[in-house]
Design an enzyme around this catalytic site. Structure first.
Site, PDB file in Angstrom:
ATOM      1  N   GLY A  12     -19.929  17.428  49.482  1.00  0.00           N
ATOM      2  CA  GLY A  12     -19.369  16.078  49.601  1.00  0.00           C
ATOM      3  C   GLY A  12     -20.437  15.086  50.032  1.00  0.00           C
ATOM      4  N   ARG A  15     -21.112  10.538  49.010  1.00  0.00           N
ATOM      5  CA  ARG A  15     -20.730   9.252  49.624  1.00  0.00           C
ATOM      6  C   ARG A  15     -20.259   9.507  51.065  1.00  0.00           C
ATOM      7  NH1 ARG A  15     -16.328  10.245  45.802  1.00  0.00           N
ATOM      8  NH2 ARG A  15     -14.450  10.764  46.986  1.00  0.00           N
ATOM      9  N   ASN A  91     -18.627  19.572  54.321  1.00  0.00           N
ATOM     10  CA  ASN A  91     -18.073  18.232  54.546  1.00  0.00           C
ATOM     11  C   ASN A  91     -17.077  17.826  53.459  1.00  0.00           C
ATOM     12  OD1 ASN A  91     -18.264  15.205  55.364  1.00  0.00           O
ATOM     13  ND2 ASN A  91     -19.013  15.248  53.258  1.00  0.00           N
ATOM     14  N   SER A 143     -11.658  17.469  61.635  1.00  0.00           N
ATOM     15  CA  SER A 143     -10.969  16.190  61.894  1.00  0.00           C
ATOM     16  C   SER A 143     -10.236  16.347  63.221  1.00  0.00           C
ATOM     17  CB  SER A 143      -9.951  15.903  60.788  1.00  0.00           C
ATOM     18  OG  SER A 143      -9.074  14.855  61.160  1.00  0.00           O
ATOM     19  N   TYR A 156      -2.821  18.276  55.132  1.00  0.00           N
ATOM     20  CA  TYR A 156      -4.194  17.971  55.586  1.00  0.00           C
ATOM     21  C   TYR A 156      -4.442  18.593  56.959  1.00  0.00           C
ATOM     22  CZ  TYR A 156      -8.263  15.090  56.901  1.00  0.00           C
ATOM     23  OH  TYR A 156      -9.505  14.660  57.304  1.00  0.00           O
TER      24      TYR A 156
HETATM   25  P1  NDP Z   1     -14.921  10.430  51.033  1.00  0.00           P
HETATM   26  O1  NDP Z   1     -13.676  10.494  50.229  1.00  0.00           O
HETATM   27  O2  NDP Z   1     -15.624   9.141  51.173  1.00  0.00           O
HETATM   28  O3  NDP Z   1     -15.957  11.519  50.478  1.00  0.00           O
HETATM   29  C1  NDP Z   1     -15.539  12.828  50.241  1.00  0.00           C
HETATM   30  C2  NDP Z   1     -16.654  13.616  49.615  1.00  0.00           C
HETATM   31  O4  NDP Z   1     -16.164  14.944  49.354  1.00  0.00           O
HETATM   32  C3  NDP Z   1     -17.090  13.044  48.297  1.00  0.00           C
HETATM   33  O5  NDP Z   1     -18.483  13.184  48.127  1.00  0.00           O
HETATM   34  C4  NDP Z   1     -16.344  13.894  47.291  1.00  0.00           C
HETATM   35  O6  NDP Z   1     -17.059  13.907  46.061  1.00  0.00           O
HETATM   36  C5  NDP Z   1     -16.375  15.239  47.980  1.00  0.00           C
HETATM   37  N1  NDP Z   1     -15.362  16.159  47.490  1.00  0.00           N
HETATM   38  C6  NDP Z   1     -14.020  16.023  47.476  1.00  0.00           C
HETATM   39  N2  NDP Z   1     -13.452  17.079  46.897  1.00  0.00           N
HETATM   40  C7  NDP Z   1     -14.451  17.911  46.522  1.00  0.00           C
HETATM   41  C8  NDP Z   1     -14.510  19.159  45.868  1.00  0.00           C
HETATM   42  N3  NDP Z   1     -13.414  19.785  45.445  1.00  0.00           N
HETATM   43  N4  NDP Z   1     -15.718  19.726  45.660  1.00  0.00           N
HETATM   44  C9  NDP Z   1     -16.838  19.111  46.068  1.00  0.00           C
HETATM   45  N5  NDP Z   1     -16.853  17.928  46.691  1.00  0.00           N
HETATM   46  C10 NDP Z   1     -15.667  17.338  46.913  1.00  0.00           C
HETATM   47  O7  NDP Z   1     -14.543  11.033  52.447  1.00  0.00           O
HETATM   48  P2  NDP Z   1     -15.268  10.991  53.890  1.00  0.00           P
HETATM   49  O8  NDP Z   1     -16.713  10.860  53.753  1.00  0.00           O
HETATM   50  O9  NDP Z   1     -14.510  10.075  54.732  1.00  0.00           O
HETATM   51  O10 NDP Z   1     -14.871  12.475  54.383  1.00  0.00           O
HETATM   52  C11 NDP Z   1     -15.768  13.544  54.491  1.00  0.00           C
HETATM   53  C12 NDP Z   1     -15.129  14.632  55.340  1.00  0.00           C
HETATM   54  O11 NDP Z   1     -14.794  14.101  56.619  1.00  0.00           O
HETATM   55  C13 NDP Z   1     -13.829  15.194  54.767  1.00  0.00           C
HETATM   56  O12 NDP Z   1     -13.787  16.582  54.967  1.00  0.00           O
HETATM   57  C14 NDP Z   1     -12.759  14.508  55.594  1.00  0.00           C
HETATM   58  O13 NDP Z   1     -11.576  15.260  55.672  1.00  0.00           O
HETATM   59  C15 NDP Z   1     -13.452  14.410  56.938  1.00  0.00           C
HETATM   60  N6  NDP Z   1     -12.902  13.371  57.797  1.00  0.00           N
HETATM   61  C16 NDP Z   1     -12.848  12.061  57.369  1.00  0.00           C
HETATM   62  C17 NDP Z   1     -12.274  11.106  58.173  1.00  0.00           C
HETATM   63  C18 NDP Z   1     -12.155   9.678  57.748  1.00  0.00           C
HETATM   64  O14 NDP Z   1     -11.475   8.914  58.457  1.00  0.00           O
HETATM   65  N7  NDP Z   1     -12.767   9.248  56.670  1.00  0.00           N
HETATM   66  C19 NDP Z   1     -11.724  11.465  59.497  1.00  0.00           C
HETATM   67  C20 NDP Z   1     -11.857  12.842  59.844  1.00  0.00           C
HETATM   68  C21 NDP Z   1     -12.427  13.747  59.003  1.00  0.00           C
HETATM   69  P3  NDP Z   1     -16.406  14.164  44.632  1.00  0.00           P
HETATM   70  O15 NDP Z   1     -15.053  13.519  44.623  1.00  0.00           O
HETATM   71  O16 NDP Z   1     -17.409  13.568  43.717  1.00  0.00           O
HETATM   72  O17 NDP Z   1     -16.354  15.653  44.496  1.00  0.00           O
END
Ligand code: NDP
Length: 260
Positions: A12, A15, A91, A143, A156
Site C-alpha cells: 500500500g 499513497r 500497510n 488501527s 474493518y
Molecule cells: P489509502 O486508501 O490512502 O491507501 C491505501 C493503500 O493500500 C493504497 O496504496 C492501496 O493501493 C493499497 N491497497 C488497498 N488494497 C490493496 C490490496 N488488495 N493489495 C495491495 N495494496 C492494496 O489509505 P491510508 O493510507 O489511509 O491507509 C493505510 C493503512 O492505514 C490501512 O491499512 C488503513 O486501514 C490504516 N489506517 C488508516 C487510517 C486513516 O484514517 N486513514 C486510520 C487507521 C488505520 P491500491 O488501491 O492501488 O492497491
C-alpha cells in the site's frame, strides 16, 4: 542513516500512509520496494523516493488479497535486489462502513482477506529469510479500530483486531531471532481513506462535508487528524536499530482517543 542498506517492502505504498513511510525510510537510506495494485501510483512513489533521496527503489504490482500475486511480488523483489526485505510494512488496507445488518459475506471477506490475510501472506513470504539472517522488522499498520469497536465498522474492526492477534503471537515466536513484530494503531489520518469516509457520511446522512470532517476531528482530544508523516515517524523508530527493544506492541498514534 538509520536504515543504511536495509531493504524495506511497503505494501500500500502508492499513497497515503504507505507513501509517507516510503519517503521516511528512504530519507534514512533504506532501499525501497513499493507494492500495491495501481501501477501509476507505485511508479510515482518509487520515482519520488529515488529522485529525492537517491536510493534504489522499485515499484511492484501486488494484490495482498491474492496469494499468487504476493508470491510473484516477492519473487520480483528477490530478482531485483538478490534478497527479500529486511523490513516489511504491512500497510495495505481497505475500509468500508455499513450497518452490520447491511454487511454481507463479500464485504466481510474483502476486509478479512485484505487487512488481515494480506499481513499474513506478506509476513509468511518475508519471514524465513529474516530468520536466516537473524534480523528483521515486521510493522503492521493496524488501527485504533484494532483495539476498540465503533458502529458501522464491524468487518474493518474485526480484521484489525485480528492484525493485533497476529502481531502479538508472532512477536513472541521470533523474539529471540533478532526480529521484532509490532503494530501501529492510528486514529483518523489525513489520507484518501478518510476523505472517502467523509464522502460516505455525506451520502448517508446528508451532512455537509465540513460538518462530517468536523465530527471526525472531534473524535480526537486534539481535535485534528493525524498526518501520515506522524505515523511514518513511529514506523521509522520501529524499523531502526534503536527500536529493537520494542516488540509485540500495538502503539496508538491518535492524539489520545484510545488510552490502552
Ligand atoms: P489509502 O486508501 O490512502 O491507501 C491505501 C493503500 O493500500 C493504497 O496504496 C492501496 O493501493 C493499497 N491497497 C488497498 N488494497 C490493496 C490490496 N488488495 N493489495 C495491495 N495494496 C492494496 O489509505 P491510508 O493510507 O489511509 O491507509 C493505510 C493503512 O492505514 C490501512 O491499512 C488503513 O486501514 C490504516 N489506517 C488508516 C487510517 C486513516 O484514517 N486513514 C486510520 C487507521 C488505520 P491500491 O488501491 O492501488 O492497491
Amino acid at each position: 542513516m538509520k536504515l543504511g542498506n536495509r531493504l524495506a517492502l511497503i505494501t500500500g505504498g502508492g499513497r497515503g500512509i504507505g507513501r509517507a513511510i516510503a519517503l521516511a525510510f528512504a530519507r534514512e537510506e533504506a532501499l525501497i520496494v513499493v507494492a500495491a495494485r495501481t501501477r501509476e501510483e507505485i511508479d510515482r512513489v518509487a520515482s519520488e523516493v529515488a529522485n529525492q533521496f537517491g536510493v534504489e527503489s522499485f515499484g511492484v504490482e501486488c494484490d495482498v488479497a491474492n496469494a499468487e500475486s504476493v508470491l510473484a511480488a516477492f519473487a520480483q523483489t528477490r530478482d531485483k535486489f538478490g534478497r527479500g526485505p529486511d523490513i516489511l510494512v504491512n500497510n495495505a488496507g481497505i475500509a468500508e462502513s455499513a450497518l452490520f445488518v447491511n454487511s454481507d459475506e463479500r464485504m466481510w471477506e474483502r476486509h478479512v482477506n485484505t487487512n488481515l490475510g494480506g499481513a499474513f501472506r506478506c509476513t509468511h513470504a518475508a519471514l524465513p529469510e529474516m530468520i536466516e539472517r537473524g534480523w528483521g522488522r515486521v510493522i503492521n499498520i493496524a488501527s485504533i479500530a484494532g483495539k476498540t469497536g465503533a458502529p458501522y465498522i464491524s468487518a474493518y474492526a474485526a480484521s484489525k483486531h485480528g492484525v493485533l492477534g497476529l502481531t502479538r503471537s508472532l512477536a513472541l515466536e521470533v523474539a529471540a531471532q533478532g526480529i521484532t513484530v509490532n503494530a501501529i494503531c492510528p486514529g483518523y489520518v489525513d489520507t484518501e481513506m478518510t476523505s472517502r469516509g467523509v464522502e460516505n457520511i455525506v451520502a448517508k446522512t446528508g451532512k455537509s462535508a465540513a460538518d462530517a470532517l468536523k465530527a471526525i476531528r472531534k473524535m480526537s482530544p486534539q481535535n485534528r487528524l493525524v498526518t501520515p508523516e506522524e505515523v511514518a515517524a513511529l514506523a521509522l523508530l520501529l524499523a531502526s536499530e534503536e527500536g529493537r527493544g520494542i516488540n509485540g506492541q500495538a502503539i496508538n498514534v491518535d492524539g489520545g482517543t484510545v488510552l490502552f
